[in-house]
Write a protein that holds these residues in place. Structure first.
Motif, PDB file in Angstrom:
ATOM      1  N   UNK A 151       0.810  -1.228   0.000  1.00 36.90           N
ATOM      2  CA  UNK A 151       0.000   0.000   0.000  1.00 36.90           C
ATOM      3  C   UNK A 151       0.836   1.267   0.000  1.00 36.90           C
ATOM      4  N   UNK A 152       1.927   1.278   0.766  1.00 39.23           N
ATOM      5  CA  UNK A 152       2.745   2.507   0.826  1.00 39.23           C
ATOM      6  C   UNK A 152       3.432   2.805  -0.508  1.00 39.23           C
ATOM      7  N   UNK A 153       3.636   1.758  -1.324  1.00 38.22           N
ATOM      8  CA  UNK A 153       4.315   1.955  -2.606  1.00 38.22           C
ATOM      9  C   UNK A 153       3.390   2.553  -3.665  1.00 38.22           C
ATOM     10  N   UNK A 154       2.088   2.261  -3.571  1.00 34.04           N
ATOM     11  CA  UNK A 154       1.152   2.745  -4.600  1.00 34.04           C
ATOM     12  C   UNK A 154       0.338   3.951  -4.138  1.00 34.04           C
ATOM     13  N   UNK A 155       0.453   4.300  -2.856  1.00 36.06           N
ATOM     14  CA  UNK A 155      -0.389   5.347  -2.285  1.00 36.06           C
ATOM     15  C   UNK A 155      -0.262   6.669  -3.052  1.00 36.06           C
ATOM     16  N   UNK A 156       0.965   7.015  -3.456  1.00 39.96           N
ATOM     17  CA  UNK A 156       1.172   8.318  -4.128  1.00 39.96           C
ATOM     18  C   UNK A 156       0.568   8.355  -5.526  1.00 39.96           C
ATOM     19  N   UNK A 157       0.239   7.189  -6.081  1.00 40.16           N
ATOM     20  CA  UNK A 157      -0.346   7.139  -7.422  1.00 40.16           C
ATOM     21  C   UNK A 157      -1.876   7.107  -7.386  1.00 40.16           C
TER      22      UNK A 157
END
Length: 907
Positions: free
Chosen positions: A362-368
């Protein structure tokens, strides 16, 4: 070239990237055909023939698909992997056959549970034909819903004015909400007392124990019912000696929850994130169809309409690998976990809802992602990984204590739970009530049998039993699933229909039945009881499942249903409206005439003092009226507050905001047939109370007393016009908020506030209205500018419209598809839609031609007037001659026909 058909443009865009140049992907934009909303679309007399109409918005898309298919090497139907997806593929195929676009083109059907490159390419290797059994199940469901809706709704309209519609699943869901409300209304409150002692061990460690027995008899929660009984126990406990009788510690394990299904996702998203089911499904659809993550469009979750709880072996392996790497072997079970659905009629054809790649944290895709998308993705990821983790290990301790006083023995018990190993709880906890959480975290001091305890105080608390809570959207979905009512794909739409029909409303996230919803349910229970029974609806769902499995013939199911249903409808034809009203009056007595606090007859008319109140139905719905009408014209809404006839009940379309300090009258928010409005006081002596509608954009829940009083004081004087000195007013009218200057009315725009609009803005709006002239002011808007047309010139804008947003260029308007956001429309998309609408031809004549025309007119001057007059005279003469000739011809024709008529009559 292979032509591929999917439902949505987002899905088409993602899949097109995976398949490459040998494929052309088209979107059908959902269903392309539907049953027309009129009688005869399903005809039981001709063995349930179904007439389908192509959606006008789909015509061009289907034509584009047909043209592409004619030159294609093959047609691949790649719609969603459920009944609806199968039905869309079938509809598209049927339309293409009607257009004779297929010829010898091979047709195949492929399904994939996730929109990832691997899943899509793998699916292309395993084509199949359209599943006829799934299509039959869809046809049966659609026919049943149509027959119930279009047969039952007219009965409602005739026998119960004000009712809007009934539906096969919708009416049963409404009954659940109304039954719960009836339980609440008929609930009888009981008093009870809880008694607990605060005790201390010899090491001064304190804990609480509750009274569970006395003199060899058990004491349950409701057994101590009065203050006298509680006082007697308290007195005995204060004088007692305490000793530990036994200590029992038992190990316990709590297992993880299975990954999400459609209903459990809706429930947890509602509890944890506050999302309504419809919002949850909309966000999940985007995550499934594909999101741009670092320049690559990928589907982040598997298909979101499912009641399966299992996962693919490769997904389980990926989850276990992640758990072992990030949490350690202690959190990894020795064998993969397998889950089986417990819901009635559950289908195991699809996987549970899970991330397509477990390693995509989740933390890897949150900014997208958008904030709501990120929250839902994280919830799905946590639940999925936790489902494959080790169980939590606990120790539950129970201590039984004897309290001996004056020859009698009272029994107390203390319980506590200690988490020895958190297991999956380190990652995910399902929403539960506070009491359960408190018990789980309660720890007891070390004790042993025979140990004496010290009394540190006795607590006796009064309680009252509470009625069952109203359903939330999440708990209603859960209950429907338990009963086997509806399917995963229908829950959100059923709830939306109930709210759109104004049968229920949300109050503090709880579903409250409106009066019209109560009436519809009471009517159906009285005259169509079988068709709103929970078991009957569930059995019908089971038959639909058997059709999809090829075990039942769909038309046999329809024949069995229609035979009895048509007979039940026929029995209501001779019902008089008065009979219906009497039955409903009896059934809804507790709702409409609750007992009064002073014990007087709740049906006695408060106006004339002799008439009896009962349910009445008028042109616009139901109300309570007096039996002495027309001498007594007293009326009120169906329900009242605390038996007070002058106060409509809150929770039945009315909310009390407070009292107007100037008049002392009560200010309320109410639901009316034209929408929500504010009211000051009640009607007296035939005079209507002051009312005000709500400005657009102001939600009823957001209205407070100050805002209501300001709206009720409208119209207000903003100031004086700088030219004339006449007043300019602001108010709310039939067409919404406005400013007024003499006889000129100018509507306020979306950003204007009727309560705060100033004199400068008001003068500008009025001047704009004067410049536009009559008939052009209301609703006119420049919209959002997208840019100029690349070939024709002229501005292109996107605007809000009565029937939805549209793009405009000159005189050409093109409506946006439902799934296209007006805020994200690009100039290229707008040009494409305008061209498709017929906007390729320049809206204006070329400049040179226009200039030449103007020059000619200027040169001719006055000389042109005489020929114009002659031409007008010629035109008038020709018109007169034509009329005369027509009249003469008509006379001749009539004369010619007269003998023929006589001859026929004589024969």
């Amino acid at each position: 070239m292979q032509v591929v058909i999917v439902e949505s443009p987002a899905k088409a865009k993602t899949i097109n990237k995976y398949l490459g140049s040998g494929y052309e992907v088209f979107a059908s934009y959902g269903h392309v055909r539907d049953l027309p909303a009129k009688d005869g679309s399903v005809d039981p007399e001709t063995d349930f023939t179904m007439l389908w109409d192509v959606d006008p918005k789909s015509q061009k898309r289907l034509s584009d698909i047909a043209r592409a298919v004619k030159d294609a090497d093959g047609l691949i139907l790649a719609t969603d992997p459920d009944r609806e997806g199968e039905a869309i593929s079938w509809h598209v195929l049927e339309v293409l056959k009607e257009k004779r676009a297929l010829k010898d083109t091979p047709v195949s059907r492929v399904v994939f549970n996730a929109i990832t490159k691997q899943s899509v390419l793998e699916a292309m290797k395993h084509p199949r034909t359209i599943d006829a059994a799934l299509v039959d199940a869809y046809l049966a469901r659609r026919a049943l819903d149509y027959l119930v809706g279009f047969t039952l709704s007219p009965v409602l309209w005739r026998k119960l004015p004000g009712a809007r519609s009934a539906g096969r699943v919708q009416s049963v869901a409404l009954r659940l909400v109304c039954d719960r409300e009836r339980e609440i209304e008929t609930f009888v409150q009981r008093e009870y007392w809880s008694i607990a002692a605060l005790l201390a061990t010899p090491r001064s460690e304190t804990f609480e124990a509750r009274l569970v027995g006395a003199d060899g008899k058990k004491i349950t929660r409701l057994d101590v019912g009065t203050a006298e009984e509680a006082g007697a126990f308290r007195q005995a406990l204060e004088a007692a000696d305490y000793k530990v009788r036994s200590v029992e510690a038992k190990p316990a394990r709590r297992h993880p929850y299975p990954p999400f299904t459609t209903s459990t996702l809706q429930q947890e998203a509602s509890r944890k994130l506050g999302f309504a089911p419809a919002i949850t499904m909309r966000i999940a659809q985007r995550l499934y169809e594909g999101v741009d993550v670092g320049g690559e469009t990928v589907g982040l979750i598997t298909y979101m309409r499912t009641d399966g709880v299992d996962m693919a072996p490769e997904a389980i392996a990926a989850a276990r690998s992640l758990i072992g790497r990030d949490y350690g072997d202690r959190y990894l079970p020795s064998a993969p976990r397998k889950y089986t659905a417990k819901a009635k009629n559950a289908q195991e054809a699809h996987e549970a809802i899970r991330p397509t790649e477990m390693s995509r944290l989740p933390r890897d895709v949150m900014r997208h992602l958008e904030p709501e998308q990120a929250k839902l993705y994280e919830l799905i990821w946590l639940r999925t990984i936790a489902s494959q983790m080790e169980s939590a290990e606990m120790e539950r301790t129970t201590v039984d204590i004897d309290a001996v006083a004056a020859g009698r023995t009272l029994e107390l018990r203390a319980t506590g739970t200690v988490i020895k190993f958190d297991g999956f709880l380190t990652l995910y906890r399902e929403s539960r009530d506070d009491e359960e959480e408190e018990e789980e975290n309660r720890r007891l001091p070390g004790m042993s049998a025979g140990e004496r305890l010290a009394n540190k105080g006795i607590k006796a608390e009064q309680h009252f039993t509470e009625p069952p809570p109203r359903y939330s959207e999440a708990s209603l979905v859960k209950r429907m699933e338990e009963l086997g009512i509806g399917r995963p794909s229908t829950y959100a739409s059923v709830l939306a229909v109930l709210r759109d029909r104004e049968y229920v409303r949300l109050d503090k996230r709880r579903l409250v039945p409106e009066d019209k919803g109560r009436l519809v349910t009471a009517f159906l229970e009285s005259f169509f009881d079988r068709y709103v029974e929970y078991d009957f609806t569930a059995d019908l769902e089971e038959k639909l499942d058997k059709i999809s499995a090829g075990e039942l013939d769909w038309k046999d199911v329809l024949r069995d249903f229609w035979r009895d249903f048509a007979a039940a409808v026929g029995e209501t034809k001779d019902l008089r409206v008065s009979e219906v009203i009497d039955r409903l009056d009896e059934l809804l007595t507790a709702h409409m005439f609750p007992p009064k606090e002073d014990g007087t007859d709740p049906r006695l008319c408060p106006h004339c003092g002799t008439g009896r109140l009962s349910l009445k139905v008028g042109k616009y719905g139901a109300f309570i009226g007096c039996s002495n009408y027309p001498e007594c014209k007293y009326t009120r809404p169906l329900a009242v507050q605390n038996g007070d006839p002058d106060k409509p009940a809150e929770g039945n379309g009315t909310r009390v905001l407070g009292t107007d300090p100037a008049t002392g009258l009560e200010v309320t928010v109410r639901d009316g047939r034209f929408g929500t409005y504010l009211q000051l006081g009640e009607a007296k002596d035939g005079e209507k109370p002051k009312r005000s509608s709500l400005p657009k954009g102001l939600a009823p829940a957001d209205v407070d007393l100050a805002t209501a009083l300001s709206l009720l004081s409208l119209p207000r004087e903003i100031g004086r016009h700088p030219d004339s000195g006449d007043p300019i007013l602001a108010g709310i009218g039939k067409f919404g908020p406005y400013v007024q200057y003499g006889k000129i009315y100018a509507n306020l725009e979306a950003d204007d506030d009727v309560l705060s609009v100033g004199i400068n803005r008001a003068v500008a709006l009025i001047a704009d209205k004067q410049n536009k002239g009559p008939g052009r002011g209301r609703g006119a808007t420049g919209g959002r500018a997208l840019g100029d047309h690349p070939t024709l010139g002229g501005a292109i804008t996107v605007r809000p419209g009565r029937f939805g947003a549209y793009v405009n260029h000159g005189k050409v308007n093109a409506t946006l598809p439902k799934d296209m956001d007006p805020e994200t429309v690009t100039l290229d998309q707008a040009v494409e839609m305008i061209t498709a609408k017929g906007g390729a031809v320049p809206a204006k004549a070329p400049r040179r031609a226009a200039a030449a025309k103007a020059a000619t007119g200027a040169t001719e001057g006055k000389a042109s007037k005489a020929p114009a007059k002659k031409a007008a005279a010629k035109k008038t003469a020709a018109k007169t001659a034509t009329k005369t000739a027509t009249k003469t011809a008509a006379t001749k024709t009539a004369a010619t026909k007269a003998p023929a008529k006589k001859a026929v009559k004589g024969a």
